[in-house]
Design a protein around this motif. Structure first.
Motif, PDB file in Angstrom:
ATOM      1  N   ASP A  93      19.174 -10.358 -12.487  1.00  0.00           N
ATOM      2  CA  ASP A  93      17.862 -10.074 -13.068  1.00  0.00           C
ATOM      3  C   ASP A  93      16.742 -10.151 -12.044  1.00  0.00           C
ATOM      4  N   MET A  94      16.977 -10.867 -10.956  1.00  0.00           N
ATOM      5  CA  MET A  94      15.890 -11.096 -10.006  1.00  0.00           C
ATOM      6  C   MET A  94      16.048 -10.324  -8.699  1.00  0.00           C
ATOM      7  N   ALA A  95      17.225  -9.785  -8.450  1.00  0.00           N
ATOM      8  CA  ALA A  95      17.496  -9.204  -7.127  1.00  0.00           C
ATOM      9  C   ALA A  95      16.511  -8.094  -6.753  1.00  0.00           C
ATOM     10  N   ILE A  96      16.077  -7.317  -7.740  1.00  0.00           N
ATOM     11  CA  ILE A  96      15.173  -6.215  -7.427  1.00  0.00           C
ATOM     12  C   ILE A  96      13.865  -6.740  -6.822  1.00  0.00           C
ATOM     13  N   TYR A  97      13.489  -7.983  -7.197  1.00  0.00           N
ATOM     14  CA  TYR A  97      12.249  -8.546  -6.643  1.00  0.00           C
ATOM     15  C   TYR A  97      12.396  -8.906  -5.164  1.00  0.00           C
ATOM     16  N   THR A  98      13.637  -9.171  -4.733  1.00  0.00           N
ATOM     17  CA  THR A  98      13.800  -9.430  -3.297  1.00  0.00           C
ATOM     18  C   THR A  98      13.581  -8.139  -2.504  1.00  0.00           C
ATOM     19  N   VAL A  99      13.926  -7.007  -3.125  1.00  0.00           N
ATOM     20  CA  VAL A  99      13.645  -5.725  -2.462  1.00  0.00           C
ATOM     21  C   VAL A  99      12.130  -5.559  -2.330  1.00  0.00           C
ATOM     22  N   VAL A 100      11.411  -5.960  -3.375  1.00  0.00           N
ATOM     23  CA  VAL A 100       9.944  -5.879  -3.316  1.00  0.00           C
ATOM     24  C   VAL A 100       9.418  -6.758  -2.175  1.00  0.00           C
ATOM     25  N   ILE A 101       9.945  -7.990  -2.084  1.00  0.00           N
ATOM     26  CA  ILE A 101       9.469  -8.919  -1.041  1.00  0.00           C
ATOM     27  C   ILE A 101       9.631  -8.290   0.343  1.00  0.00           C
ATOM     28  N   ALA A 102      10.819  -7.772   0.615  1.00  0.00           N
ATOM     29  CA  ALA A 102      11.087  -7.222   1.945  1.00  0.00           C
ATOM     30  C   ALA A 102      10.253  -5.967   2.196  1.00  0.00           C
ATOM     31  N   ALA A 103      10.131  -5.121   1.178  1.00  0.00           N
ATOM     32  CA  ALA A 103       9.400  -3.858   1.360  1.00  0.00           C
ATOM     33  C   ALA A 103       7.910  -4.121   1.560  1.00  0.00           C
ATOM     34  N   VAL A 104       7.371  -5.093   0.818  1.00  0.00           N
ATOM     35  CA  VAL A 104       5.951  -5.430   0.983  1.00  0.00           C
ATOM     36  C   VAL A 104       5.718  -5.978   2.384  1.00  0.00           C
ATOM     37  N   TRP A 105       6.644  -6.794   2.839  1.00  0.00           N
ATOM     38  CA  TRP A 105       6.515  -7.335   4.195  1.00  0.00           C
ATOM     39  C   TRP A 105       6.427  -6.192   5.211  1.00  0.00           C
ATOM     40  N   GLN A 106       7.229  -5.180   5.009  1.00  0.00           N
ATOM     41  CA  GLN A 106       7.269  -4.086   5.976  1.00  0.00           C
ATOM     42  C   GLN A 106       6.020  -3.208   5.937  1.00  0.00           C
ATOM     43  N   SER A 107       5.491  -2.930   4.743  1.00  0.00           N
ATOM     44  CA  SER A 107       4.456  -1.893   4.641  1.00  0.00           C
ATOM     45  C   SER A 107       3.035  -2.382   4.456  1.00  0.00           C
ATOM     46  N   SER A 108       2.831  -3.667   4.092  1.00  0.00           N
ATOM     47  CA  SER A 108       1.474  -4.067   3.727  1.00  0.00           C
ATOM     48  C   SER A 108       0.520  -4.014   4.925  1.00  0.00           C
ATOM     49  N   GLY A 109       1.042  -4.285   6.118  1.00  0.00           N
ATOM     50  CA  GLY A 109       0.184  -4.213   7.299  1.00  0.00           C
ATOM     51  C   GLY A 109      -0.340  -2.808   7.540  1.00  0.00           C
ATOM     52  N   PHE A 110       0.484  -1.858   7.231  1.00  0.00           N
ATOM     53  CA  PHE A 110       0.089  -0.454   7.373  1.00  0.00           C
ATOM     54  C   PHE A 110      -1.056  -0.125   6.410  1.00  0.00           C
ATOM     55  N   VAL A 111      -0.948  -0.631   5.184  1.00  0.00           N
ATOM     56  CA  VAL A 111      -2.008  -0.402   4.205  1.00  0.00           C
ATOM     57  C   VAL A 111      -3.303  -1.072   4.687  1.00  0.00           C
ATOM     58  N   MET A 112      -3.139  -2.271   5.269  1.00  0.00           N
ATOM     59  CA  MET A 112      -4.296  -2.948   5.869  1.00  0.00           C
ATOM     60  C   MET A 112      -4.970  -2.030   6.889  1.00  0.00           C
ATOM     61  N   ALA A 113      -4.177  -1.393   7.743  1.00  0.00           N
ATOM     62  CA  ALA A 113      -4.751  -0.531   8.781  1.00  0.00           C
ATOM     63  C   ALA A 113      -5.511   0.637   8.163  1.00  0.00           C
ATOM     64  N   MET A 114      -4.966   1.178   7.048  1.00  0.00           N
ATOM     65  CA  MET A 114      -5.649   2.293   6.403  1.00  0.00           C
ATOM     66  C   MET A 114      -7.001   1.858   5.834  1.00  0.00           C
ATOM     67  N   PHE A 115      -7.016   0.689   5.187  1.00  0.00           N
ATOM     68  CA  PHE A 115      -8.279   0.209   4.621  1.00  0.00           C
ATOM     69  C   PHE A 115      -9.262  -0.180   5.720  1.00  0.00           C
ATOM     70  N   LEU A 116      -8.741  -0.760   6.788  1.00  0.00           N
ATOM     71  CA  LEU A 116      -9.615  -1.163   7.882  1.00  0.00           C
ATOM     72  C   LEU A 116     -10.301   0.066   8.475  1.00  0.00           C
ATOM     73  N   ALA A 117      -9.524   1.146   8.636  1.00  0.00           N
ATOM     74  CA  ALA A 117     -10.118   2.381   9.146  1.00  0.00           C
ATOM     75  C   ALA A 117     -11.194   2.870   8.190  1.00  0.00           C
ATOM     76  N   GLY A 118     -10.950   2.753   6.888  1.00  0.00           N
ATOM     77  CA  GLY A 118     -11.944   3.154   5.894  1.00  0.00           C
ATOM     78  C   GLY A 118     -13.202   2.305   5.995  1.00  0.00           C
ATOM     79  N   LEU A 119     -13.013   0.990   6.121  1.00  0.00           N
ATOM     80  CA  LEU A 119     -14.162   0.072   6.206  1.00  0.00           C
ATOM     81  C   LEU A 119     -14.995   0.352   7.448  1.00  0.00           C
TER      82      LEU A 119
END
Lengths: 292, 286
Positions: free
Chosen positions: A154-180
């Motif tokens: 029941d919980m395994a799919i959330y571990t995929v979320v954890i790993a994927a967020v770790w990989q991509s959130s910095g990229f989203v930060m860069a996009m917002f930073l460029a916007g700011l």
């Protein structure tokens, strides 16, 4: 020299034509071919007898496919929302004249340079109850500590979320930073002089101005979510059982290991439709704006 | 008072930023420290501690003796496969992207916008849609299961992005210069080599980094179209980690993961600025 002039005239199109031909065949031709197969009786090998919508009917009757879609919904929504929240927060904080920004920014972003297989391997063992987090916290003295999501259906799919967020959130930060960084400093100063609090400044003025960045982030993350394949393979291999099956892993196993190519092709078509319904309107509006 | 709360909020701000830095560094830290530990130490729940006894053995094993598939070859031959795949694939798709971008901005013809739109759209398709026909075509062409086959595949599906990068870059390049050169009698290729290309340094770097990262990190095409002896390093790493036989050598897995990540990490560290620019160009289109 009319001959030379004529050649010069055609040369640009001639140079472009190999790429256009490759894309026409290997992208659009292949899409047509796969859609044909999705209406065919293909099993282990492509076969050209038409069966109407039978594959689609089978597909939507399959529990595995239902699991894959449910997982995609859970994964996709959490992935997009959490990445956006973390990315926006980090961008706003980093934009407040931080000392050491030059060190922090690359640290937030480097996961994007890694292969999902590497990310999956690292998180697989870090989240493994036997040797990873659970074990570590227990040796620190909290012997009751339990964290075995990766082994829990029941919980395994959330571990995929954890790993994927770790990989991509910095990229989203860069996009917002460029916007700011693209926002005129005058606007901020004017609002501050008017006595707007920091919170209101962001809520009412700056975040609404980041709309294009929100849109880009959404489109990029949504299309990555639908395509997600490698990470699941490396992290859980679709398991435990079939608990972390996603459409991409479903398509692969039905087409190549279960010899149900017709069903596999129809699942690929559904994936294409999902992505196209996000990407096509986005690209259309972007290209049109450019024209105007 | 305001000064106090100002100081407090600054401290809070820095703590949040540092907590996130720790979060992003954690998996890399885990990989590095555990890749130089002995297996027993890892099993005893010391994943986050520094190694008590430093050993380089896991690295040597991951590189040249670990069991991958049927052979105890380590990642080395697969690492070489990846290099043999990446170099031509990146070179070819970058070249095509450069001339495409040149034509689409400086030699526009009726319908150029539609052509660009169709090339661009090809960047986003889920590759599952091409797996079945591609497997057949590679067979027909006689390059199924080879590195050349993978080069071919990566070249094709790189064209969309490389064209996008060069098109946007050349779009900002003054068209008057091109027009003046045409009047002076310079031809299509001459203008490209003498005028556009010399000032394309930055965009070439961005494109090469983008393509290098994508092709090196690819797993789906490698897993679908490569034979045991043409597999790229990502596929080999996954085989190493997920093989169910024998003792799980976590330290070797971590060393292998770092080895597979090293080329793209080095590129990122050396030229992060260009890497980010590529990411942004890929995200903010048009």
């Amino acid at each position: 020299m009319p001959y030379r002039a004529k050649l010069q005239d055609w040369l640009p199109r001639l140079v472009l034509s190999p790429s256009v031909a490759l894309i026409a065949i290997f992208v659009y031709g292949f899409i047509l071919y796969t859609s044909y197969l999705s209406f065919s009786d293909s099993r282990m090998l492509p076969s050209y007898g038409l069966v109407g919508f039978a594959n689609y009917e089978r597909l939507f009757g399959l529990r595995h496919w239902e699991t894959a879609l449910t997982n995609l919904a859970i994964f996709g929504i959490l992935y997009i929302v959490i990445c956006t929240v973390i990315g926006l927060t980090l961008a706003i904080l980093l934009d407040r004249k931080i000392r050491g920004e030059g060190i922090l920014r690359p640290i937030y972003l480097y996961p994007m340079a890694l292969s999902f297989i590497v990310t999956g391997t690292a998180w697989k063992w870090f989240l493994d109850p036997g040797i990873g987090l659970e074990n570590v916290v227990q040796t620190w003295g909290w012997t009751d500590f339990s964290f075995r999501w990766i082994k829990d259906r029941d919980m395994a799919i959330y571990t995929v979320v954890i790993a994927a967020v770790w990989q991509s959130s910095g990229f989203v930060m860069a996009m917002f930073l460029a916007g700011l960084r693209g926002i005129d400093g005058e606007i901020m100063r004017a609002a501050q002089i008017d006595g707007a609090s920091n919170f209101n400044l962001y809520r009412r003025i700056i975040i609404p101005m980041l709309r294009p960045a929100f849109l880009s982030a959404f489109v990029v993350l949504a299309h990555l979510a639908i395509k997600s394949y490698d990470l699941v393979i490396a992290l859980t291999n679709g398991g435990p059982g079939r608990a972390t099956e996603l459409p991409a892993t479903f398509m692969y196993s039905y087409t190549f290991s279960r010899n149900q190519m017709g069903v596999g092709a129809s699942s690929a078509i559904i994936m294409l439709i999902m992505i196209a319904s996000i990407i096509v309107p986005y690209l259309y509006s972007e290209l049109k704006e450019k024209k105007a | 008072m305001t000064n106090m709360s100002g100081k407090f909020s600054r401290a809070l701000l820095y703590s949040i930023l540092i907590v996130f830095a720790v979060y992003y560094m954690l998996p890399l830290y885990v990989m590095v420290v555990n890749s130089v530990k002995e297996l027993d130490e890892i099993r005893q729940g010391a994943m986050l501690s520094l190694p008590q006894k430093f050993t380089i053995e896991p690295w040597l094993s991951a590189w040249s003796t670990a069991q991958i598939g049927v052979d105890p070859t380590g990642l080395k031959p697969y690492f070489i496969n990846s290099i043999l795949m990446v170099v031509p694939a990146v070179f070819l798709s970058t070249m095509l992207g450069a001339v495409n971008g040149y034509v689409l901005t400086k030699w526009q013809f009726p319908g150029h916008r539609i052509v660009f739109g169709l090339l661009l759209l090809s960047c986003f398709i889920p590759f599952q849609i091409v797996l079945i026909p591609m497997a057949r075509i590679l067979g027909t062409l006689g390059i199924a299961g080879t590195t050349s086959g993978l080069v071919f595949v990566h070249m094709i599906y790189g064209i969309g992005f490389t064209t996008l990068f060069f098109r946007n870059y050349y779009d900002a390049f003054p068209t008057e210069l091109v027009r003046a050169a045409t009047i002076d009698g310079a031809g299509f290729f001459r203008i490209f080599y003498r005028i556009l290309l010399p000032s394309s340094g930055p965009i070439i770097v961005v494109t090469v980094i983008w393509q290098f990262t994508n092709v090196w990190n690819d797993f789906l095409f490698g897993a679908s179209f490569a034979d045991a002896d043409s597999q790229p390093v990502t596929v080999a790493l996954n085989n190493l980690v997920s093989s169910s036989t024998g003792v799980k050598e976590y330290n070797v897995h971590f060393a292998g993961a770092i080895l597979a990540a090293l080329p793209t990490l080095v590129v990122y560290i050396v030229s992060g600025r260009y890497f980010v620019r590529g990411l942004m160009a890929g995200a903010v289109k048009g």
